[in-house]
Design a protein around this motif. Sequence first.
Motif, PDB file in Angstrom:
ATOM      1  N   ASP A 194       0.813  -1.226   0.000  1.00 30.57           N
ATOM      2  CA  ASP A 194       0.000   0.000   0.000  1.00 30.57           C
ATOM      3  C   ASP A 194       0.841   1.269   0.000  1.00 30.57           C
ATOM      4  N   LEU A 195       1.899   1.266   0.837  1.00 29.09           N
ATOM      5  CA  LEU A 195       2.716   2.469   0.988  1.00 29.09           C
ATOM      6  C   LEU A 195       4.003   2.210   0.224  1.00 29.09           C
ATOM      7  N   ASN A 196       4.376   3.160  -0.576  1.00 29.08           N
ATOM      8  CA  ASN A 196       5.560   2.971  -1.396  1.00 29.08           C
ATOM      9  C   ASN A 196       6.811   3.276  -0.567  1.00 29.08           C
ATOM     10  N   LYS A 197       7.436   2.240  -0.015  1.00 27.71           N
ATOM     11  CA  LYS A 197       8.605   2.447   0.840  1.00 27.71           C
ATOM     12  C   LYS A 197       9.729   1.492   0.481  1.00 27.71           C
ATOM     13  N   THR A 198      10.932   1.985   0.642  1.00 27.84           N
ATOM     14  CA  THR A 198      12.079   1.103   0.510  1.00 27.84           C
ATOM     15  C   THR A 198      12.332   0.497   1.879  1.00 27.84           C
ATOM     16  N   VAL A 199      12.365  -0.831   1.945  1.00 31.28           N
ATOM     17  CA  VAL A 199      12.533  -1.488   3.236  1.00 31.28           C
ATOM     18  C   VAL A 199      13.809  -2.335   3.208  1.00 31.28           C
ATOM     19  N   VAL A 200      14.653  -2.153   4.225  1.00 28.47           N
ATOM     20  CA  VAL A 200      15.798  -3.055   4.407  1.00 28.47           C
ATOM     21  C   VAL A 200      15.539  -3.797   5.709  1.00 28.47           C
ATOM     22  N   PHE A 201      15.507  -5.123   5.621  1.00 30.15           N
ATOM     23  CA  PHE A 201      14.983  -5.953   6.695  1.00 30.15           C
ATOM     24  C   PHE A 201      16.011  -7.030   7.020  1.00 30.15           C
ATOM     25  N   VAL A 202      16.452  -7.068   8.282  1.00 30.78           N
ATOM     26  CA  VAL A 202      17.420  -8.084   8.705  1.00 30.78           C
ATOM     27  C   VAL A 202      16.680  -9.254   9.340  1.00 30.78           C
ATOM     28  N   THR A 203      17.050 -10.454   8.971  1.00 29.08           N
ATOM     29  CA  THR A 203      16.459 -11.627   9.612  1.00 29.08           C
ATOM     30  C   THR A 203      17.450 -12.778   9.660  1.00 29.08           C
ATOM     31  N   HIS A 204      17.257 -13.649  10.650  1.00 29.76           N
ATOM     32  CA  HIS A 204      18.025 -14.891  10.717  1.00 29.76           C
ATOM     33  C   HIS A 204      17.312 -16.006   9.966  1.00 29.76           C
ATOM     34  N   ASP A 205      16.049 -15.733   9.632  1.00 27.76           N
ATOM     35  CA  ASP A 205      15.160 -16.796   9.175  1.00 27.76           C
ATOM     36  C   ASP A 205      15.047 -16.745   7.652  1.00 27.76           C
ATOM     37  N   PHE A 206      15.628 -17.729   7.002  1.00 23.73           N
ATOM     38  CA  PHE A 206      15.644 -17.700   5.540  1.00 23.73           C
ATOM     39  C   PHE A 206      14.228 -17.776   4.956  1.00 23.73           C
ATOM     40  N   ASP A 207      13.356 -18.513   5.621  1.00 24.47           N
ATOM     41  CA  ASP A 207      11.974 -18.609   5.119  1.00 24.47           C
ATOM     42  C   ASP A 207      11.279 -17.243   5.166  1.00 24.47           C
ATOM     43  N   GLU A 208      11.587 -16.485   6.216  1.00 20.54           N
ATOM     44  CA  GLU A 208      11.032 -15.129   6.307  1.00 20.54           C
ATOM     45  C   GLU A 208      11.561 -14.272   5.148  1.00 20.54           C
ATOM     46  N   ALA A 209      12.847 -14.449   4.844  1.00 18.51           N
ATOM     47  CA  ALA A 209      13.454 -13.682   3.746  1.00 18.51           C
ATOM     48  C   ALA A 209      12.784 -14.024   2.416  1.00 18.51           C
ATOM     49  N   VAL A 210      12.505 -15.308   2.210  1.00 20.05           N
ATOM     50  CA  VAL A 210      11.880 -15.747   0.959  1.00 20.05           C
ATOM     51  C   VAL A 210      10.464 -15.193   0.848  1.00 20.05           C
ATOM     52  N   LYS A 211       9.771 -15.197   1.980  1.00 19.06           N
ATOM     53  CA  LYS A 211       8.382 -14.755   1.958  1.00 19.06           C
ATOM     54  C   LYS A 211       8.268 -13.252   1.708  1.00 19.06           C
ATOM     55  N   LEU A 212       9.129 -12.469   2.344  1.00 17.63           N
ATOM     56  CA  LEU A 212       8.952 -11.015   2.313  1.00 17.63           C
ATOM     57  C   LEU A 212       9.754 -10.314   1.225  1.00 17.63           C
ATOM     58  N   GLY A 213      10.885 -10.903   0.836  1.00 19.74           N
ATOM     59  CA  GLY A 213      11.850 -10.125   0.064  1.00 19.74           C
ATOM     60  C   GLY A 213      11.571 -10.024  -1.423  1.00 19.74           C
ATOM     61  N   ASP A 214      11.796  -8.804  -1.981  1.00 25.33           N
ATOM     62  CA  ASP A 214      11.931  -8.696  -3.433  1.00 25.33           C
ATOM     63  C   ASP A 214      13.308  -9.213  -3.817  1.00 25.33           C
TER      64      ASP A 214
END
Length: 407
Positions: A199-219
Motif C-alpha cells: 500500500d505504501l511505497n517504501k524502501t525497506v531493508v529488513f534483517v532476519t536470521h530466518d531464511f523462510d522469512e526472507a523468501v516470503k517477504l523479500g523482493d
Amino acid sequence: MSETPSSLDQHAAGILLRDVTKRFPGQDRPAVNRLSMDIPAGDMVMLVGPSGCGKTTTLKMINRLIEPTSGQILLGGKDITAANGDQLRRGIGYVIQAGGLFPHMTVAANIAVVPAMLGWDKARTTRRIDELLELVSLDPQQYRDRYPKELSGGQQQRVGVARALAADPPVLLMDEPFGAVDPITRERLQDELLSIHADLNKTVVFVTHDFDEAVKLGDRIAVFAEGGHLVQYDSPERILAEPANDFVRQFIGSGAGLKQLGLARVSNVSPLPVVSATAAEGPQALLAQAVSAGQDAAAVVDGTGRPLAWLSVAQLEGLRLLPAERAPQLPTVQAADTLADALNAILVSDAGSALVTDAKGRLVGRIDAQLILAAVRAQRDAISSVPQPPAAGSPQSPASSTDAGRP
Ligand SMILES: Nc1ncnc2c1ncn2[C@@H]1O[C@H](COP(=O)(O)OP(=O)(O)OP(=O)(O)O)[C@@H](O)[C@H]1O
Ligand SMILES: [Mg+2]
C-alpha cells in the motif's frame, strides 16, 4: 507536501552502497567488507547471514548511527555523509528487535516521538496515532494509553512498526523486528508488513536470521558471510534455484524446492476445468454433465457460483439429492494463495485436487498435484534460462544480455 525535514521527500528512495567498509577499532577483521549493493526504491530487501556477519552494522551505516570507515552511501541519489544525522534519521524509520519501545512512555507517546520532533500539532498527532494503530491491527481505544509492559511481545513489535512509520518516512530499516514472537503471530506480522509495503511505497531493508522469512517477504535477498562479505544478492526465486555456492546452499537449508512452492501463487497456474451444478439441478443432471465431459468428479455450487461440495462420479451415482450446504472439509484455494497452500489443501483432502475460487469465492476450476509440479518446473526452467546479472561490484560479463532467450 514536504513534512519530512530531511532532503528526502515522501516517495520511496533507493539506497546505493558503494564499496562500503567498516572497521571497528581493535578488531582484526572488518565488520563490513567492501560492500556494494543497489537497493531499488520501493523494494523490500532482506539481509540474511550468520550472527556477527555485519547486518546490523550495515543498517546503522544507512541511518548514520555508525559511520563507515570507507566507501559511499547514497540515499535517493544523495550522499548521506553530507546530511545532518538527526535530520536524516527523521526520514528513515528504524525498528529494532522487540520493538525497542521507551518503557516509561505510553503507546501513543512512543508513536508520537518523531511527530513531536517535527512539531506536529496535537490534533494531527492524535489522528496519526490512531491511523497507525489501526494499520497494525491494534484497537486505538484499547491500546493508546497502555505502557509497553502491558502489551504482549507481538503487540510491542506492532507498536514498534507503527512508531517507525509515524512520519511516513520513505525508507524503513528493520532489524529482526519479528524475532521474539511465536510463529503464528510472526506470520500475521509478516502478512501485515507485506500489505503495508504493497500500500505504501517504501524502501525497506529488513534483517532476519530466518531464511523462510526472507523468501516470503523479500523482493531481493542479500546473503552475507562472516567478515561482512556479501556472497549473493538476488531474487528469492533465483537464490533458491541457483545458490551461488555451498555456503548459500547451507543457509537455504533443506527443501529449496518446497520453499519455491511458497513463492508461486495459484493465480500463476491455469486451473483445470470443473463441471458444476446447483443443488436444485439434482444429481442426475450433474452426473450426466460429468460423464459427458469425461470428468470423474463434479462440484455443487450455490446461486452465486460458490462451491458447496466436490463429489466423485461414484458418490453422485448413489445420491438422490445434492447437498445445499457447504461441506465442512471442502478443499478450496484462492487465486492469491501460494502453491504451498494448494498442495497442503490437496494433501489433507482425499479428493486428489482442490477447487480454485476467485477473490469473491466463486468457483473457477481445480488444481492438482501434477499441475503444481509442472508449474514449479516451469518456474525453475524460466529462471535458469535468464542469464545471471553480474554480482555487485564485479566486472560486467560481456556475453550476457538481459533480453537473451526472449522473443
Ligand atoms: N561497537 C562495536 N565495536 C566493536 N565491534 C563491533 C561493534 N559493533 C559490532 N561489532 C562487531 O562487528 C561485527 C558485526 O556485528 P553486527 O552487529 O553488525 O552483526 P550482525 O550480523 O547484526 O549479527 P547478529 O545476527 O548477531 O545480530 C561483529 O563481529 C561484532 O562483534
Ligand atoms: Mg544484528
